[in-house]
Design a protein around this motif. Structure first.
Motif, PDB file in Angstrom:
ATOM      1  N   SER A  62      47.270  43.299  -8.379  1.00 32.10           N
ATOM      2  CA  SER A  62      47.329  41.884  -8.011  1.00 32.10           C
ATOM      3  C   SER A  62      46.125  41.152  -8.571  1.00 32.10           C
ATOM      4  O   SER A  62      44.973  41.567  -8.358  1.00 32.10           O
ATOM      5  CB  SER A  62      47.359  41.744  -6.481  1.00 32.10           C
ATOM      6  OG  SER A  62      47.343  40.390  -6.100  1.00 32.10           O
ATOM      7  N   ALA A  63      46.387  40.056  -9.276  1.00 29.10           N
ATOM      8  CA  ALA A  63      45.333  39.185  -9.779  1.00 29.10           C
ATOM      9  C   ALA A  63      45.177  38.021  -8.818  1.00 29.10           C
ATOM     10  O   ALA A  63      46.120  37.264  -8.591  1.00 29.10           O
ATOM     11  CB  ALA A  63      45.666  38.679 -11.178  1.00 29.10           C
ATOM     12  N   ARG A  64      43.995  37.887  -8.241  1.00 30.04           N
ATOM     13  CA  ARG A  64      43.715  36.818  -7.285  1.00 30.04           C
ATOM     14  C   ARG A  64      42.332  36.243  -7.568  1.00 30.04           C
ATOM     15  O   ARG A  64      41.428  36.958  -8.022  1.00 30.04           O
ATOM     16  CB  ARG A  64      43.763  37.334  -5.843  1.00 30.04           C
ATOM     17  CG  ARG A  64      45.121  37.827  -5.384  1.00 30.04           C
ATOM     18  CD  ARG A  64      45.046  38.384  -3.975  1.00 30.04           C
ATOM     19  NE  ARG A  64      44.500  37.396  -3.052  1.00 30.04           N
ATOM     20  CZ  ARG A  64      45.240  36.535  -2.359  1.00 30.04           C
ATOM     21  NH1 ARG A  64      46.562  36.547  -2.478  1.00 30.04           N
ATOM     22  NH2 ARG A  64      44.679  35.660  -1.533  1.00 30.04           N
ATOM     23  N   ALA A  65      42.144  34.967  -7.255  1.00 31.79           N
ATOM     24  CA  ALA A  65      40.858  34.329  -7.478  1.00 31.79           C
ATOM     25  C   ALA A  65      39.787  34.833  -6.515  1.00 31.79           C
ATOM     26  O   ALA A  65      38.592  34.749  -6.811  1.00 31.79           O
ATOM     27  CB  ALA A  65      40.996  32.810  -7.355  1.00 31.79           C
ATOM     28  N   VAL A 113      33.913  39.241 -11.708  1.00 28.43           N
ATOM     29  CA  VAL A 113      35.099  40.073 -11.440  1.00 28.43           C
ATOM     30  C   VAL A 113      36.269  39.188 -11.027  1.00 28.43           C
ATOM     31  O   VAL A 113      37.389  39.328 -11.524  1.00 28.43           O
ATOM     32  CB  VAL A 113      34.799  41.113 -10.345  1.00 28.43           C
ATOM     33  CG1 VAL A 113      36.083  41.828  -9.917  1.00 28.43           C
ATOM     34  CG2 VAL A 113      33.782  42.135 -10.834  1.00 28.43           C
ATOM     35  N   GLY A 114      36.021  38.257 -10.106  1.00 28.67           N
ATOM     36  CA  GLY A 114      37.085  37.385  -9.625  1.00 28.67           C
ATOM     37  C   GLY A 114      37.631  36.468 -10.695  1.00 28.67           C
ATOM     38  O   GLY A 114      38.857  36.286 -10.816  1.00 28.67           O
ATOM     39  N   LEU A 115      36.752  35.869 -11.506  1.00 32.73           N
ATOM     40  CA  LEU A 115      37.205  34.980 -12.575  1.00 32.73           C
ATOM     41  C   LEU A 115      37.971  35.757 -13.634  1.00 32.73           C
ATOM     42  O   LEU A 115      38.987  35.288 -14.157  1.00 32.73           O
ATOM     43  CB  LEU A 115      36.004  34.258 -13.201  1.00 32.73           C
ATOM     44  CG  LEU A 115      36.304  33.288 -14.348  1.00 32.73           C
ATOM     45  CD1 LEU A 115      37.374  32.279 -13.965  1.00 32.73           C
ATOM     46  CD2 LEU A 115      35.023  32.587 -14.799  1.00 32.73           C
ATOM     47  N   THR A 116      37.509  36.960 -13.954  1.00 36.24           N
ATOM     48  CA  THR A 116      38.226  37.803 -14.916  1.00 36.24           C
ATOM     49  C   THR A 116      39.620  38.131 -14.397  1.00 36.24           C
ATOM     50  O   THR A 116      40.602  38.067 -15.156  1.00 36.24           O
ATOM     51  CB  THR A 116      37.447  39.114 -15.153  1.00 36.24           C
ATOM     52  OG1 THR A 116      36.154  38.813 -15.674  1.00 36.24           O
ATOM     53  CG2 THR A 116      38.190  40.011 -16.130  1.00 36.24           C
ATOM     54  N   SER A 117      39.724  38.464 -13.111  1.00 30.90           N
ATOM     55  CA  SER A 117      41.018  38.767 -12.525  1.00 30.90           C
ATOM     56  C   SER A 117      41.941  37.551 -12.585  1.00 30.90           C
ATOM     57  O   SER A 117      43.134  37.675 -12.904  1.00 30.90           O
ATOM     58  CB  SER A 117      40.837  39.227 -11.073  1.00 30.90           C
ATOM     59  OG  SER A 117      42.078  39.542 -10.479  1.00 30.90           O
ATOM     60  N   THR A 155      25.635  30.339 -10.595  1.00 32.20           N
ATOM     61  CA  THR A 155      26.814  30.791 -11.329  1.00 32.20           C
ATOM     62  C   THR A 155      27.740  31.618 -10.442  1.00 32.20           C
ATOM     63  O   THR A 155      28.938  31.698 -10.711  1.00 32.20           O
ATOM     64  CB  THR A 155      26.409  31.605 -12.570  1.00 32.20           C
ATOM     65  OG1 THR A 155      25.510  32.663 -12.204  1.00 32.20           O
ATOM     66  CG2 THR A 155      25.731  30.708 -13.598  1.00 32.20           C
ATOM     67  N   LEU A 156      27.207  32.218  -9.377  1.00 31.46           N
ATOM     68  CA  LEU A 156      28.059  32.880  -8.391  1.00 31.46           C
ATOM     69  C   LEU A 156      29.086  31.887  -7.854  1.00 31.46           C
ATOM     70  O   LEU A 156      30.288  32.169  -7.793  1.00 31.46           O
ATOM     71  CB  LEU A 156      27.199  33.436  -7.259  1.00 31.46           C
ATOM     72  CG  LEU A 156      27.871  34.131  -6.063  1.00 31.46           C
ATOM     73  CD1 LEU A 156      26.892  35.132  -5.436  1.00 31.46           C
ATOM     74  CD2 LEU A 156      28.297  33.143  -4.986  1.00 31.46           C
ATOM     75  N   ALA A 157      28.607  30.701  -7.461  1.00 24.57           N
ATOM     76  CA  ALA A 157      29.515  29.677  -6.944  1.00 24.57           C
ATOM     77  C   ALA A 157      30.367  29.076  -8.060  1.00 24.57           C
ATOM     78  O   ALA A 157      31.565  28.815  -7.876  1.00 24.57           O
ATOM     79  CB  ALA A 157      28.710  28.587  -6.239  1.00 24.57           C
ATOM     80  N   LEU A 158      29.758  28.859  -9.224  1.00 28.46           N
ATOM     81  CA  LEU A 158      30.479  28.247 -10.341  1.00 28.46           C
ATOM     82  C   LEU A 158      31.636  29.116 -10.812  1.00 28.46           C
ATOM     83  O   LEU A 158      32.776  28.637 -10.953  1.00 28.46           O
ATOM     84  CB  LEU A 158      29.508  28.001 -11.505  1.00 28.46           C
ATOM     85  CG  LEU A 158      30.129  27.527 -12.821  1.00 28.46           C
ATOM     86  CD1 LEU A 158      30.819  26.182 -12.641  1.00 28.46           C
ATOM     87  CD2 LEU A 158      29.065  27.469 -13.920  1.00 28.46           C
ATOM     88  N   TYR A 159      31.382  30.382 -11.060  1.00 26.31           N
ATOM     89  CA  TYR A 159      32.423  31.274 -11.582  1.00 26.31           C
ATOM     90  C   TYR A 159      33.540  31.476 -10.563  1.00 26.31           C
ATOM     91  O   TYR A 159      34.717  31.555 -10.919  1.00 26.31           O
ATOM     92  CB  TYR A 159      31.824  32.619 -11.984  1.00 26.31           C
ATOM     93  CG  TYR A 159      30.811  32.547 -13.110  1.00 26.31           C
ATOM     94  CD1 TYR A 159      30.711  31.408 -13.898  1.00 26.31           C
ATOM     95  CD2 TYR A 159      29.949  33.612 -13.377  1.00 26.31           C
ATOM     96  CE1 TYR A 159      29.773  31.336 -14.929  1.00 26.31           C
ATOM     97  CE2 TYR A 159      29.012  33.550 -14.399  1.00 26.31           C
ATOM     98  CZ  TYR A 159      28.933  32.409 -15.166  1.00 26.31           C
ATOM     99  OH  TYR A 159      28.010  32.335 -16.184  1.00 26.31           O
TER     100      TYR A 159
END
Length: 347
Positions: A255-258, A93-97, A146-150
């Motif tokens: 808002s798009a945020r990492a 979700v965060g990476l997509t945003s 991948t949680l940490a990677l993404y």
């Protein structure tokens, strides 16, 4: 309506353990029934005791809060039923945003950005699926990685910036409601997805094969089920749906945020386990998952209305997650002690 979840057994092989998915449409006496009863009881108590809880305005906010949780819980339920798990959904979700914000900042239209983000989510899910099904790595370890990677990639893409100038026509739709009911418009397509997922899980051979895999992978393979192929595509779908959740999250908050949706995976998994899905796979139903998501969201909403700090909300989520994991094991141990010696367990 009966659903036979036992796969066929070839000659010469031991019969497969009967999957423990819902075998008929009944609520009382099942995990689905317990969590549904608790949900209804809590809604009644909160409606009478928490000021503003039962208002249409608050109902709209509550549903907006659980939309993404329910959305991601749909494919993740199927993954957990097979005995696997995906902890990277919130990072997806965060990476997509972050990617959505960067592409919008670069001048691309949302009509092009959205399919790109969905393809990105499917690719991220495919990475998880490849590592689990092709390399044989445990999904818990893979998706922690991948949680940490993404999430790290999200900060590489967008850094600490926030992109917040999305078109009002899109952000307004994400917050719009049906007339004066307070029910968000986005609930309608979500309900369609809930029905489709429920049909697949409880009324098709695909659903029966998922329960079979969760009970015994070897028996499922002997029955002709493509275990690795099925699990791979479940991870792909989970990634794509998590990306859809990231798109909606970004438009809802404008808002798009990492760091968007950080910690959301715990809420999703807590909702699934509260709904009676076994963390070990092979049992559970979608009705309980939906009730679990609504219960978790309602509880957090009620606590927010009485000004409980956000740190306490996280503690509550953690406690509920532990309860959801421990309770079935305690219940199984109690049933085992009550069973007369030499008498087999009821199927």
């Amino acid at each position: 309506m009966a659903v036979d979840t036992a796969p066929a057994t070839p000659a010469g092989q031991a019969p497969a353990q009967r999957p423990q998915g819902p075998s008929r449409l009944r609520l009382l006496g099942t995990g689905d029934g317990v969590i549904t009863f608790v949900l209804v009881a809590f809604l009644l108590v909160a409606g009478f005791t928490v000021e503003g809880f039962a208002s249409s305005r608050n109902t709209g906010f509550l549903l907006l809060d659980v939309v993404v949780i329910m959305l991601i819980a749909l494919p993740l339920t199927l993954v957990i039923v097979t005995g696997e798990i995906d902890l990277s959904v919130a990072s997806t979700v965060g990476l997509t945003s972050a990617v959505m914000g960067q592409l919008w900042f670069s001048g691309l239209p949302l009509e092009l950005i959205i399919p790109i983000c969905l393809l990105l989510g499917a690719f991220l899910g495919a990475v998880n699926g490849f590592l689990v099904t092709r390399l044989g790595l445990p999904s818990l370890a893979v998706t922690i990685g991948t949680l940490a990677l993404y999430r790290g990639l999200a900060f590489v893409v967008l850094g600490d910036r926030a992109v917040a100038d999305f078109p009002r026509s899109w952000t307004g739709w994400a917050l719009s409601s049906i007339g004066t009911t307070g029910i968000p418009v986005v609930v309608v397509p979500l309900l369609v997805l809930v029905v489709l997922t429920g049909v697949v899980l409880h009324a098709t051979p695909i659903g029966r094969s998922l329960y079979a895999m969760g009970n015994s992978e070897d028996a499922a393979r002997f029955s002709g089920i493509g275990v690795e192929r099925t699990k791979f595509w479940l991870f792909v779908v989970t990634g794509a749906v998590a990306a859809l959740g990231g798109i909606y999250w970004t438009l809802r908050y404008g808002s798009a945020r990492a760091d968007n949706a950080q910690g959301l995976e715990l809420q999703v998994i807590a909702a699934i386990l509260l709904g009676g899905v076994s963390i070990f796979g092979g049992s559970g139903g979608l009705v309980g998952v939906i009730a679990g998501a609504l219960l978790l969201g309602s509880l957090r909403n009620a606590l927010q209305l009485v000004n409980v700090p956000s740190d306490v909300l996280n503690i509550v989520t953690g406690v509920l997650l532990i309860i959801a994991v421990v309770t079935p094991q305690v219940a199984a141990a109690v049933r085992g002690r009550r069973r007369p010696r030499g008498r087999p367990a009821a199927p």
